[in-house]
Design an enzyme around this catalytic site. Structure first.
Site, mmCIF file in Angstrom:
data_model
loop_
_atom_site.group_PDB
_atom_site.id
_atom_site.type_symbol
_atom_site.label_atom_id
_atom_site.label_comp_id
_atom_site.label_asym_id
_atom_site.label_seq_id
_atom_site.Cartn_x
_atom_site.Cartn_y
_atom_site.Cartn_z
ATOM 1 N N HIS A 38 0.644 -1.279 0.196
ATOM 2 C CA HIS A 38 0.111 0.042 0.086
ATOM 3 C C HIS A 38 0.837 1.403 -0.098
ATOM 4 O O HIS A 38 0.656 2.286 -0.886
ATOM 5 C CB HIS A 38 -0.919 0.030 1.010
ATOM 6 C CG HIS A 38 -2.272 -0.530 0.802
ATOM 7 N ND1 HIS A 38 -2.415 -2.052 1.074
ATOM 8 C CD2 HIS A 38 -3.352 -0.206 0.404
ATOM 9 C CE1 HIS A 38 -3.705 -2.435 0.853
ATOM 10 N NE2 HIS A 38 -4.263 -1.311 0.355
ATOM 11 N N LYS A 103 -9.967 -7.669 8.113
ATOM 12 C CA LYS A 103 -10.807 -8.077 9.449
ATOM 13 C C LYS A 103 -10.521 -6.848 10.313
ATOM 14 O O LYS A 103 -9.247 -6.235 10.183
ATOM 15 C CB LYS A 103 -10.357 -9.514 10.020
ATOM 16 C CG LYS A 103 -8.801 -9.179 10.237
ATOM 17 C CD LYS A 103 -8.153 -10.060 11.582
ATOM 18 C CE LYS A 103 -6.689 -10.098 11.708
ATOM 19 N NZ LYS A 103 -6.274 -9.648 13.082
HETATM 20 S S1 SF4 Z 1 -5.882 -15.473 13.965
HETATM 21 FE FE1 SF4 Z 1 -4.235 -14.638 15.228
HETATM 22 S S2 SF4 Z 1 -2.234 -14.532 13.884
HETATM 23 FE FE2 SF4 Z 1 -4.020 -14.933 12.708
HETATM 24 S S3 SF4 Z 1 -4.719 -13.110 11.789
HETATM 25 FE FE3 SF4 Z 1 -5.822 -13.555 13.652
HETATM 26 S S4 SF4 Z 1 -4.716 -12.013 15.119
HETATM 27 FE FE4 SF4 Z 1 -3.403 -12.665 13.381
#
Ligand code: SF4
Lengths: 184, 263
Positions: A38, A103
Site C-alpha cells: 500500500h 478483518k
Molecule cells: S488468527 Fe491471530 S495470527 Fe491469525 S490473523 Fe488473526 S490475530 Fe493474526
C-alpha cells in the site's frame, strides 16, 4: 440479509446494492496488498507513475500468505487487520477500487469514502487461513516481488466466503462493546 | 516444533471453541465458530498453516541448573526456527523495525531463559501473531487503583480492540514485578492450559470474574456479536514495588499455537 454470488472486478451497481450483513461468495480476480505494498502504491501515485494494476472495480485483499506447499498455488491466506491500511484506502476508492477484504474495524475516513465512491468493506474470517486458501485457484505476483509475503499478487478466487461489514450507505456490522454491562 | 504448532491447534483450545460454539445463540457467531473449527481440521489434514500469520517465534526456556548444554543454545533455537519456517512453508514475518526489510528466515526468535532446579531442559514455543500482539498493552497503575483499576484497564483494552485481534481471544495478564516483568508474566500466562484452574483460589475467582465481564462486552467471535469474546483469561502474579502496580495485558487470538518439549 441477502446472499450473493458476485464476480470481481465489481461493477458499481453490484457494490452499491450490498448491505452490511449480506453474505457474498466472491469469484473472479482480486489483488492482494498489505502494509508495504500500500505504501508503495501510494508513493507511485504521488510520483505520478502508472500503477501495476487496474483499479477499476478492483477488490483488494489485505493478506500476506504463507508460501505454497507443493501442489498448492498459495499457502494459508486469511485476512490481516485492516486499520493499518486506513490511511490508503480512501485514495484507492477515489481511483475506482470497489472493495477491500480484511478483518477489524475501519476508521471514519474509510467509511466516508465507501459512501462517496460507492464501495464496500468485506470481512473474511480471521485465522481461517487454510479454509480461505482452498478458494484460491490461481496466484501470481504482479509487482514488488522483493516484498516476499507482502508482494502484490493477482488471485483467481472461487466462492470466497465474505461478509459485508461496511456498505456504501453507512451500514456497520461490527457490534459496539456493551460498556454499560460491565460498568464502564 | 514450529511446524507442528502452526498446523495443529492445541486440544484444550479446540475443545473450548467447540463448547463455546454450542453455547452461542446467534447464527453469525455459530457460523464463525464453524469456519474456525473447519479450518483447524483442514490445517491438520492438509499441512497448510492454521493462519497465514505464523507469528514471531517466542520461546520460554527453562534450563535446569544441572543440565549441560553443548554448543550454542541460542543459535540452536534460531537454527530450529530457520529450518522449521522454511521446511514447513510458514510465513516469515520478522523484519527490521525501521527499514521494514524482512530478515528472510523469521529469526531472531524472542527467547526468555529461566534457570530452574534439576537437569532438564524445557522449551516452550509459541507462534505469536501480530494482529493480537498489537492490541496488547503494559501500564503502571497507582497501587490505590487495585483490582478495580486492573479490571477497568483490561476491559477497556478488550473493548477498544473490538474485532482487531481475531476474537474469540485468550487474555494473558501479568500483574506485579516491574515494567518488563509484568509483560513477561502476561505472555507466559498464555502458555497455561485453558482448562486449568489457578491453584490460588483467590486468583481463580478473579480470573473467572474478569472473564465473565469480558464476555459481557458482547463483542463475540470476529467482533460480530455473541457470548464468546474470550475463550480464557489467565493471570500470573508477582510481588512488586510498594509504589507500583505494573499491569500487562497480552492478547492472544483464537489461533493459540504453542508446543512444549522437555529434554
Ligand atoms: S488468527 Fe491471530 S495470527 Fe491469525 S490473523 Fe488473526 S490475530 Fe493474526
Amino acid at each position: 440479509m441477502a446472499t450473493y454470488e458476485l464476480t470481481a472486478p465489481l461493477s458499481d451497481a453490484d457494490a452499491r446494492k450490498l448491505r452490511s450483513g449480506d453474505i457474498v461468495y466472491l469469484s473472479g480476480t482480486i489483488y492482494t496488498a498489505r502494509d508495504a505494498a500500500h505504501k508503495k502504491l501510494n508513493d507511485m501515485l504521488d510520483a505520478g507513475e502508472k500503477l501495476p494494476i487496474d483499479l477499476q472495480g478492483a477488490v483488494i485483499y489485505y493478506v500476506g500468505p504463507t508460501p505454497p506447499p507443493p501442489g498448492y498455488v498459495i499457502g494459508s491466506a486469511g485476512p490481516t487487520t485492516s486499520y493499518r491500511m486506513d490511511s490508503f484506502a480512501p485514495r484507492l476508492h477515489s481511483l475506482g477500487a470497489k472493495g477491500s477484504i480484511g478483518k477489524g474495524i475501519r476508521n471514519d475516513a474509510v467509511k466516508k469514502s465507501l459512501k462517496d465512491y460507492g464501495a464496500v468493506y468485506f470481512g473474511a474470517t480471521g485465522g481461517a487461513g487454510a479454509l480461505l486458501s482452498v478458494c484460491i485457484k490461481e496466484a501470481e505476483v504482479v509487482a514488488f516481488p522483493e516484498m516476499g509475503p507482502e508482494a502484490l499478487r493477482r488471485l483467481k478466487v472461487e466462492r470466497l466466503p465474505l461478509l459485508v461489514i461496511n456498505d456504501s450507505v453507512g451500514g456497520e456490522l461490527y457490534v459496539q462493546p456493551d460498556l454499560k454491562a460491565v460498568g464502564l | 516444533m514450529c511446524i507442528r504448532a502452526n498446523r495443529n491447534q492445541p486440544d484444550d483450545v479446540k475443545r473450548r471453541m467447540a463448547d463455546c460454539a454450542a453455547g452461542e445463540d446467534s447464527a453469525t457467531a455459530k457460523e464463525v465458530f464453524k469456519q474456525l473449527l473447519e479450518n483447524i481440521d483442514l490445517a491438520a489434514e492438509t499441512g497448510l498453516a492454521l493462519c497465514q500469520d505464523c507469528g514471531l517465534a517466542v520461546f520460554f526456556v527453562e534450563v535446569g541448573q544441572d543440565a549441560r548444554v553443548e554448543g550454542d543454545l541460542n543459535e540452536a533455537i534460531n537454527e530450529g526456527v530457520r529450518q522449521g519456517y522454511q521446511e514447513g512453508y510458514l510465513r516469515k514475518s520478522a523484519c527490521d523495525p525501521f527499514t521494514r526489510k524482512n530478515t528472510g528466515d523469521n529469526t531472531p526468535a524472542v527467547v526468555h531463559y529461566d534457570i530452574v532446579p534439576g537437569d532438564k531442559l524445557r522449551i516452550a514455543f509459541m507462534a505469536k501473531g501480530g494482529g493480537a500482539e498489537n492490541m496488547s498493552r503494559v501500564t503502571m497503575l497507582a497501587p490505590a487503583e487495585g483490582w478495580e483499576g486492573i479490571k477497568k484497564f483490561v476491559l477497556t483494552r478488550v473493548a477498544e480492540s473490538r474485532s482487531n485481534p481475531c476474537p474469540p481471544i485468550i487474555i494473558g495478564i501479568g500483574i506485579g514485578g516491574t515494567f518488563e516483568h509484568s509483560a513477561k508474566l502476561a505472555k507466559k500466562a498464555l502458555l497455561r492450559k485453558l482448562d486449568d484452574v489457578n491453584p490460588d483460589p483467590d486468583l481463580a475467582a478473579k480470573e473467572a470474574e474478569l472473564l465473565g465481564l469480558v464476555n459481557a462486552l458482547g463483542i463475540g467471535p470476529m467482533g460480530l456479536g455473541g457470548k464468546t469474546t474470550a475463550l480464557g483469561l489467565k493471570m500470573l502474579v508477582s510481588p512488586c514495588h510498594i509504589a507500583s502496580l505494573p499491569l500487562a495485558v497480552n492478547i492472544q487470538c483464537h489461533s493459540s499455537r504453542h508446543e512444549e518439549v522437555e529434554l
